[in-house]
Write a protein that holds these residues in place. Structure first.
Motif, PDB file in Angstrom:
ATOM      1  N   ALA A 117       0.829  -1.209   0.000  1.00 25.88           N
ATOM      2  CA  ALA A 117       0.000   0.000   0.000  1.00 25.88           C
ATOM      3  C   ALA A 117       0.863   1.257   0.000  1.00 25.88           C
ATOM      4  O   ALA A 117       0.548   2.242  -0.685  1.00 25.88           O
ATOM      5  CB  ALA A 117      -0.930  -0.009   1.215  1.00 25.88           C
ATOM      6  N   ILE A 118       1.957   1.232   0.743  1.00 26.41           N
ATOM      7  CA  ILE A 118       2.880   2.368   0.766  1.00 26.41           C
ATOM      8  C   ILE A 118       3.504   2.558  -0.613  1.00 26.41           C
ATOM      9  O   ILE A 118       3.645   3.687  -1.099  1.00 26.41           O
ATOM     10  CB  ILE A 118       3.950   2.169   1.849  1.00 26.41           C
ATOM     11  CG1 ILE A 118       3.329   2.348   3.241  1.00 26.41           C
ATOM     12  CG2 ILE A 118       5.112   3.137   1.662  1.00 26.41           C
ATOM     13  CD1 ILE A 118       4.260   2.029   4.392  1.00 26.41           C
ATOM     14  N   SER A 119       3.874   1.453  -1.258  1.00 28.01           N
ATOM     15  CA  SER A 119       4.417   1.541  -2.613  1.00 28.01           C
ATOM     16  C   SER A 119       3.396   2.161  -3.553  1.00 28.01           C
ATOM     17  O   SER A 119       3.742   3.003  -4.394  1.00 28.01           O
ATOM     18  CB  SER A 119       4.814   0.150  -3.113  1.00 28.01           C
ATOM     19  OG  SER A 119       5.316   0.208  -4.434  1.00 28.01           O
ATOM     20  N   ARG A 167      10.577   0.515   1.495  1.00 27.85           N
ATOM     21  CA  ARG A 167      10.235   1.760   2.191  1.00 27.85           C
ATOM     22  C   ARG A 167      10.048   1.490   3.682  1.00 27.85           C
ATOM     23  O   ARG A 167      10.946   1.001   4.340  1.00 27.85           O
ATOM     24  CB  ARG A 167       9.005   2.413   1.557  1.00 27.85           C
ATOM     25  CG  ARG A 167       9.197   2.698   0.078  1.00 27.85           C
ATOM     26  CD  ARG A 167       8.066   3.538  -0.483  1.00 27.85           C
ATOM     27  NE  ARG A 167       8.224   3.670  -1.914  1.00 27.85           N
ATOM     28  CZ  ARG A 167       9.067   4.512  -2.495  1.00 27.85           C
ATOM     29  NH1 ARG A 167       9.803   5.296  -1.759  1.00 27.85           N
ATOM     30  NH2 ARG A 167       9.179   4.552  -3.802  1.00 27.85           N
ATOM     31  N   ARG A 168       8.862   1.765   4.226  1.00 25.32           N
ATOM     32  CA  ARG A 168       8.652   1.643   5.660  1.00 25.32           C
ATOM     33  C   ARG A 168       7.707   0.481   5.987  1.00 25.32           C
ATOM     34  O   ARG A 168       6.923   0.049   5.145  1.00 25.32           O
ATOM     35  CB  ARG A 168       8.097   2.953   6.233  1.00 25.32           C
ATOM     36  CG  ARG A 168       9.070   4.128   6.070  1.00 25.32           C
ATOM     37  CD  ARG A 168      10.343   3.870   6.858  1.00 25.32           C
ATOM     38  NE  ARG A 168      11.315   4.944   6.763  1.00 25.32           N
ATOM     39  CZ  ARG A 168      12.394   4.921   5.990  1.00 25.32           C
ATOM     40  NH1 ARG A 168      12.626   3.877   5.221  1.00 25.32           N
ATOM     41  NH2 ARG A 168      13.237   5.930   5.981  1.00 25.32           N
ATOM     42  N   THR A 169       7.784  -0.007   7.217  1.00 21.72           N
ATOM     43  CA  THR A 169       6.988  -1.166   7.606  1.00 21.72           C
ATOM     44  C   THR A 169       5.716  -0.785   8.356  1.00 21.72           C
ATOM     45  O   THR A 169       4.919  -1.656   8.693  1.00 21.72           O
ATOM     46  CB  THR A 169       7.822  -2.106   8.488  1.00 21.72           C
ATOM     47  OG1 THR A 169       8.311  -1.384   9.632  1.00 21.72           O
ATOM     48  CG2 THR A 169       9.009  -2.654   7.706  1.00 21.72           C
ATOM     49  N   GLN A 177       5.816   5.204  10.419  1.00 21.92           N
ATOM     50  CA  GLN A 177       7.146   5.418   9.848  1.00 21.92           C
ATOM     51  C   GLN A 177       7.043   6.091   8.481  1.00 21.92           C
ATOM     52  O   GLN A 177       7.858   6.942   8.141  1.00 21.92           O
ATOM     53  CB  GLN A 177       7.863   4.070   9.708  1.00 21.92           C
ATOM     54  CG  GLN A 177       8.263   3.443  11.021  1.00 21.92           C
ATOM     55  CD  GLN A 177       8.879   2.068  10.820  1.00 21.92           C
ATOM     56  OE1 GLN A 177       8.536   1.342   9.890  1.00 21.92           O
ATOM     57  NE2 GLN A 177       9.795   1.694  11.701  1.00 21.92           N
ATOM     58  N   PHE A 178       6.048   5.684   7.718  1.00 21.04           N
ATOM     59  CA  PHE A 178       5.834   6.273   6.400  1.00 21.04           C
ATOM     60  C   PHE A 178       5.507   7.758   6.525  1.00 21.04           C
ATOM     61  O   PHE A 178       6.021   8.597   5.775  1.00 21.04           O
ATOM     62  CB  PHE A 178       4.712   5.530   5.688  1.00 21.04           C
ATOM     63  CG  PHE A 178       4.412   6.030   4.301  1.00 21.04           C
ATOM     64  CD1 PHE A 178       5.407   6.131   3.343  1.00 21.04           C
ATOM     65  CD2 PHE A 178       3.118   6.382   3.943  1.00 21.04           C
ATOM     66  CE1 PHE A 178       5.129   6.591   2.058  1.00 21.04           C
ATOM     67  CE2 PHE A 178       2.828   6.833   2.665  1.00 21.04           C
ATOM     68  CZ  PHE A 178       3.840   6.939   1.722  1.00 21.04           C
ATOM     69  N   TYR A 179       4.656   8.108   7.493  1.00 23.33           N
ATOM     70  CA  TYR A 179       4.305   9.512   7.723  1.00 23.33           C
ATOM     71  C   TYR A 179       5.563  10.342   8.010  1.00 23.33           C
ATOM     72  O   TYR A 179       5.754  11.418   7.434  1.00 23.33           O
ATOM     73  CB  TYR A 179       3.324   9.639   8.886  1.00 23.33           C
ATOM     74  CG  TYR A 179       3.057  11.080   9.268  1.00 23.33           C
ATOM     75  CD1 TYR A 179       2.039  11.800   8.648  1.00 23.33           C
ATOM     76  CD2 TYR A 179       3.851  11.731  10.213  1.00 23.33           C
ATOM     77  CE1 TYR A 179       1.815  13.138   8.963  1.00 23.33           C
ATOM     78  CE2 TYR A 179       3.637  13.063  10.535  1.00 23.33           C
ATOM     79  CZ  TYR A 179       2.615  13.755   9.907  1.00 23.33           C
ATOM     80  OH  TYR A 179       2.411  15.081  10.215  1.00 23.33           O
ATOM     81  N   SER A 194      -7.659  -1.197   0.455  1.00 20.92           N
ATOM     82  CA  SER A 194      -8.154  -0.406   1.594  1.00 20.92           C
ATOM     83  C   SER A 194      -7.014   0.370   2.249  1.00 20.92           C
ATOM     84  O   SER A 194      -7.147   1.560   2.562  1.00 20.92           O
ATOM     85  CB  SER A 194      -8.816  -1.329   2.625  1.00 20.92           C
ATOM     86  OG  SER A 194      -9.910  -2.025   2.063  1.00 20.92           O
ATOM     87  N   LEU A 195      -5.875  -0.293   2.434  1.00 20.25           N
ATOM     88  CA  LEU A 195      -4.717   0.380   3.025  1.00 20.25           C
ATOM     89  C   LEU A 195      -4.141   1.444   2.095  1.00 20.25           C
ATOM     90  O   LEU A 195      -3.515   2.405   2.562  1.00 20.25           O
ATOM     91  CB  LEU A 195      -3.642  -0.649   3.366  1.00 20.25           C
ATOM     92  CG  LEU A 195      -3.933  -1.575   4.550  1.00 20.25           C
ATOM     93  CD1 LEU A 195      -2.901  -2.698   4.624  1.00 20.25           C
ATOM     94  CD2 LEU A 195      -3.949  -0.786   5.859  1.00 20.25           C
ATOM     95  N   SER A 196      -4.374   1.298   0.799  1.00 12.48           N
ATOM     96  CA  SER A 196      -3.878   2.291  -0.156  1.00 12.48           C
ATOM     97  C   SER A 196      -4.567   3.635   0.035  1.00 12.48           C
ATOM     98  O   SER A 196      -3.977   4.688  -0.245  1.00 12.48           O
ATOM     99  CB  SER A 196      -4.087   1.791  -1.591  1.00 12.48           C
ATOM    100  OG  SER A 196      -3.264   0.673  -1.861  1.00 12.48           O
TER     101      SER A 196
END
Length: 322
Positions: free
Chosen positions: A128-130, A206-208, A212-214, A292-294
């Motif tokens: 989703a982060i990707s 990226r982040r897990t 962390q992504f934020y 949904s996570l996207s």
């Protein structure tokens, strides 16, 4: 062509283990690997040296100074005709160097960048982060795409430069906050040819977690202002979009709190936007959970970048603080 792969590392021993493992299967074998441990509290020397019988790998430990200067440290010790930079949280497809060497032979680029993607082994959050970082609905889909606005600026998670570029530019002059874009701009200004190699993708973890992504994307928003301080012409209208989106969301929250008639229109617009993200991610990832996570990752991508951009816009440009 002989390649020197340079990987800065900071407190991520598990990641470097996985990255080095992926490099063992390269179909193009003319390369060395330099792991620059940038003052980690958890050194990875034993992990790296365990690959000595599989790779031409060299481990260097230095005091912490940030990833930009860690890459320079690697450049100074590299033997290659061409230097390739990866982040430690990447996995490298087995045909990566073969694709790059073939492309450089026909196109003769002085520097290049490549796209990133999610590997099938990644968690739903990582996929989703990707999506949030590469979607047409967030970043405009221009990362690693043939179509991009203005000059193409390689990003340091997947980037290559010739040894001549290093000798002429001196490498990174920033160690954080947009150091790769600043470096790319100077490569352009030095007269070198930069291009995208579409097939040279990496799988970027990226982040897990979303938190962390934020933090990472908030940092990217601040970095855009740092780049502006060095190259004012590089601040484009498109860079204001996440900040405008963030302000719009804040206004919409207030409209809903006060029951303003315009709130309904804003809510519908936001709902349609999120539904587009959901179905687009579902089409790409074939997973309701990732789709949904996207929505979450896309919202974070825009608002975190927007808040970081706004913070340093006022701090450094309006109030003239360092």
């Amino acid at each position: 062509m002989f390649f020197s792969i340079i990987i800065p590392l900071y407190n991520r021993p598990q990641e470097i283990d996985e990255l080095l493992s992926s490099l063992c299967f390269q179909t193009y074998q003319q390369f060395e690997v330099l792991v620059i441990d940038d003052g980690s509290a958890v050194p990875a020397k034993e992990i790296v040296e365990a690959y000595a019988d599989k790779l031409d790998v060299h481990y260097h430990y230095k005091p912490n100074a940030g990833q930009g200067f860690a890459r320079n440290f690697g450049f100074e010790r590299a033997k290659g005709d061409y230097f390739v930079i990866f982040d430690s949280d990447c996995l490298i497809p087995e045909d990566y160097l073969e694709i790059v060497s073939s492309y450089l032979f026909t196109h003769q680029l002085d520097a290049y960048g490549g796209p990133d993607a999610a590997h099938e082994s990644f968690t739903a959050v990582q996929k989703a982060i990707s999506y949030g970082m590469t979607s047409v609905f967030t970043t405009g889909g221009i990362r690693g795409n043939k179509q991009h606005v203005g000059q193409f600026h390689p990003r340091s998670f997947n980037m290559g430069i010739s040894a001549e570029v290093w000798r002429k530019t001196g490498g990174f002059i920033l160690t954080r906050l947009g150091e790769d874009i600043e470096f790319s701009i100077r490569i352009h200004e030095s007269g070198f040819k930069i291009g995208l190699i579409p097939g040279a993708k990496v799988f970027h973890k990226r982040r897990t977690s979303m938190l962390q992504f934020y933090k990472q994307i908030h940092f990217f928003g601040r970095a855009r202002i740092n780049i502006y301080k060095h190259f004012p012409a590089q601040l484009k209208p498109v860079h204001f979009f996440p900040a405008l989106f963030t302000i719009g969301v804040g206004v919409l929250v207030l409209l809903n709190l006060f029951g303003a008639p315009l709130a309904h229109t804003g809510n519908v617009f936001l709902l349609v936007y999120f539904m587009l993200i959901f179905f687009h991610s579902l089409y790409l990832n074939h997973s309701f959970k990732v789709a949904s996570l996207s929505i979450v990752s896309s919202f974070i991508q825009l608002t975190a970048y927007g808040l970081g951009f706004i913070q340093d816009f006022f701090k450094r440009l309006v109030f003239k603080q360092l």
